[in-house]
Design a protein around this motif. Sequence first.
Motif, PDB file in Angstrom:
ATOM      1  N   SER A 247      68.013  38.903  -1.912  1.00 46.00           N
ATOM      2  CA  SER A 247      67.415  38.220  -3.059  1.00 46.00           C
ATOM      3  C   SER A 247      66.234  37.384  -2.561  1.00 46.00           C
ATOM      4  CB  SER A 247      68.450  37.306  -3.721  1.00 46.00           C
ATOM      5  OG  SER A 247      67.888  36.531  -4.752  1.00 46.00           O
ATOM      6  N   PRO A 248      65.145  37.334  -3.341  1.00 51.11           N
ATOM      7  CA  PRO A 248      64.857  38.153  -4.528  1.00 51.11           C
ATOM      8  C   PRO A 248      64.319  39.527  -4.131  1.00 51.11           C
ATOM      9  CG  PRO A 248      63.059  36.626  -4.127  1.00 51.11           C
ATOM     10  CD  PRO A 248      64.084  36.336  -3.081  1.00 51.11           C
ATOM     11  N   VAL A 249      64.632  40.522  -4.950  1.00 49.54           N
ATOM     12  CA  VAL A 249      64.186  41.894  -4.713  1.00 49.54           C
ATOM     13  C   VAL A 249      63.742  42.492  -6.048  1.00 49.54           C
ATOM     14  CG1 VAL A 249      64.806  44.200  -3.893  1.00 49.54           C
ATOM     15  CG2 VAL A 249      65.843  42.183  -2.827  1.00 49.54           C
ATOM     16  N   ILE A 250      62.639  43.209  -6.023  1.00 49.78           N
ATOM     17  CA  ILE A 250      62.213  44.006  -7.170  1.00 49.78           C
ATOM     18  C   ILE A 250      62.277  45.474  -6.760  1.00 49.78           C
ATOM     19  CG2 ILE A 250      60.295  44.646  -8.689  1.00 49.78           C
ATOM     20  CD1 ILE A 250      59.373  41.749  -8.606  1.00 49.78           C
ATOM     21  N   VAL A 251      62.977  46.268  -7.549  1.00 46.71           N
ATOM     22  CA  VAL A 251      63.086  47.709  -7.317  1.00 46.71           C
ATOM     23  C   VAL A 251      62.269  48.422  -8.385  1.00 46.71           C
ATOM     24  CG1 VAL A 251      64.635  49.694  -7.183  1.00 46.71           C
ATOM     25  CG2 VAL A 251      65.381  47.471  -6.310  1.00 46.71           C
ATOM     26  N   VAL A 252      61.409  49.316  -7.951  1.00 46.92           N
ATOM     27  CA  VAL A 252      60.574  50.083  -8.870  1.00 46.92           C
ATOM     28  C   VAL A 252      60.900  51.561  -8.704  1.00 46.92           C
ATOM     29  CG1 VAL A 252      58.242  50.608  -9.658  1.00 46.92           C
ATOM     30  CG2 VAL A 252      58.731  48.377  -8.619  1.00 46.92           C
ATOM     31  N   GLN A 253      61.406  52.167  -9.768  1.00 49.48           N
ATOM     32  CA  GLN A 253      61.646  53.609  -9.774  1.00 49.48           C
ATOM     33  C   GLN A 253      60.521  54.273 -10.558  1.00 49.48           C
ATOM     34  OE1 GLN A 253      63.988  56.009  -8.497  1.00 49.48           O
ATOM     35  NE2 GLN A 253      62.331  57.225  -9.352  1.00 49.48           N
ATOM     36  N   ASN A 254      59.638  54.977  -9.860  1.00 47.11           N
ATOM     37  CA  ASN A 254      58.554  55.664 -10.544  1.00 47.11           C
ATOM     38  C   ASN A 254      59.108  56.720 -11.489  1.00 47.11           C
ATOM     39  OD1 ASN A 254      55.564  55.166  -9.460  1.00 47.11           O
ATOM     40  ND2 ASN A 254      57.028  54.734  -7.820  1.00 47.11           N
ATOM     41  N   ASP A 255      58.583  56.761 -12.691  1.00 43.53           N
ATOM     42  CA  ASP A 255      59.001  57.777 -13.646  1.00 43.53           C
ATOM     43  C   ASP A 255      57.855  58.056 -14.615  1.00 43.53           C
ATOM     44  OD1 ASP A 255      58.957  55.622 -15.398  1.00 43.53           O
ATOM     45  OD2 ASP A 255      61.134  55.465 -15.566  1.00 43.53           O
ATOM     46  N   ASP A 256      58.118  58.896 -15.611  1.00 46.74           N
ATOM     47  CA  ASP A 256      57.074  59.307 -16.543  1.00 46.74           C
ATOM     48  C   ASP A 256      56.616  58.183 -17.475  1.00 46.74           C
ATOM     49  OD1 ASP A 256      57.173  61.843 -15.485  1.00 46.74           O
ATOM     50  OD2 ASP A 256      58.603  62.592 -16.970  1.00 46.74           O
ATOM     51  N   ARG A 257      57.354  57.091 -17.501  1.00 50.87           N
ATOM     52  CA  ARG A 257      57.017  55.983 -18.393  1.00 50.87           C
ATOM     53  C   ARG A 257      56.287  54.848 -17.669  1.00 50.87           C
ATOM     54  NH1 ARG A 257      62.513  54.575 -21.412  1.00 50.87           N
ATOM     55  NH2 ARG A 257      61.126  53.008 -22.385  1.00 50.87           N
TER      56      ARG A 257
END
Length: 366
Positions: free
Chosen positions: A71-81
């Motif tokens: 913490s703190p962590v930001i997770v980014v999952q790339n997708d079509d949106r």
Amino acid sequence: MSTRRKFLGAATAVGAMAFLGDTQAASADEGDPGPDSEALELHARNAIVAVDTDTQKNYGALRAELMNHLSPVIVVQNDDRGGLYTLIHNGEQESLHPVSEIFEQAKSIAHAPLGIYSIIAPYLSHRIPNLPSSARLDQHDVDMVAFKGPGTNDWVSPLQAFGATLTTARQRLDHAHMPQELEASSTQILDIALKFINESVRRGSFDMKSFENFTGRLSGAIGTNMRYATRAQIEGVENLMKRWRGKVGREDWPGLYIVVLSIWTTSALNQNSIVVKRFMDPARADSHLIDLPTAQSPADPVFVALDNLARIVQDNVAAEMVFPLEQKLADALKGPEDLLAQEILHQLACPYRGKTGTKKAVGTAS
């Protein structure tokens, strides 16, 4: 020189003695191999391998527990949106898509030529025509992609089906309430794509030249769609990062890790990574922004991100503790480089001892 295996092996051995009392207890537990030399060797090998087995078990246990404290962590999952964003801070999670629907709509229309290519590619001729891009095509790659060849018209039905999808989008485009410029460029893309489909079906044939003539007319329109998608992504991500920065607070924000998961083909210069890096502590951004290529989009991106991040964080600490006097080894342990990579490069670059012949170049094989 102290090595990673020697250090960890010694630590594990000490722990084993403390747990069992002495080495005789370990021998009694395994059974006396007797005078058989092969049995002695087998038991010896098993005892040696057990050092790493226990190391991996303890390493995994540390990782599993550490995941709960990241913490703190930001997770980014790339997708079509435009990306699914998740903030993990003090045991709480918040997930959302911050990018407006303009991003997905603009990219969706711009993908029409790629959709057509995906259908017709297996039926291309292996002969590369004289085109401006011909020099950049690998003949072997073309041979593998065009695995069916032009001797069949099996492509007609799927191409017509895709044409029906494009027609529906074209008929309803004006109801999407897009910006006028974006609607105009999207209309152009769909109209030209449908013209290529209809003409190819009518002729019963196509080739690289006709396809390139089709796509060559779309550069400006596709560029417009990309510009609108980019603007939507930047605005959406920036607004979210500003809000989350206020939520996390000035004290915790500098230690922020961001893990961006993407398919390998978009991982080297990922769109989300470019935007979020601007909000990170400049002194830590290079080490705390993790671009994590994946073979396919994971079902649980947060778990995958935290699992990998836990390895990175614990290795960062382990590197300086295991190799306090060996900076090169420490850097290898806490980075993406394999610990043996430099030694392998060194040995491959040197002449083989005891053999005659010229020195082999790194990266070549006999």
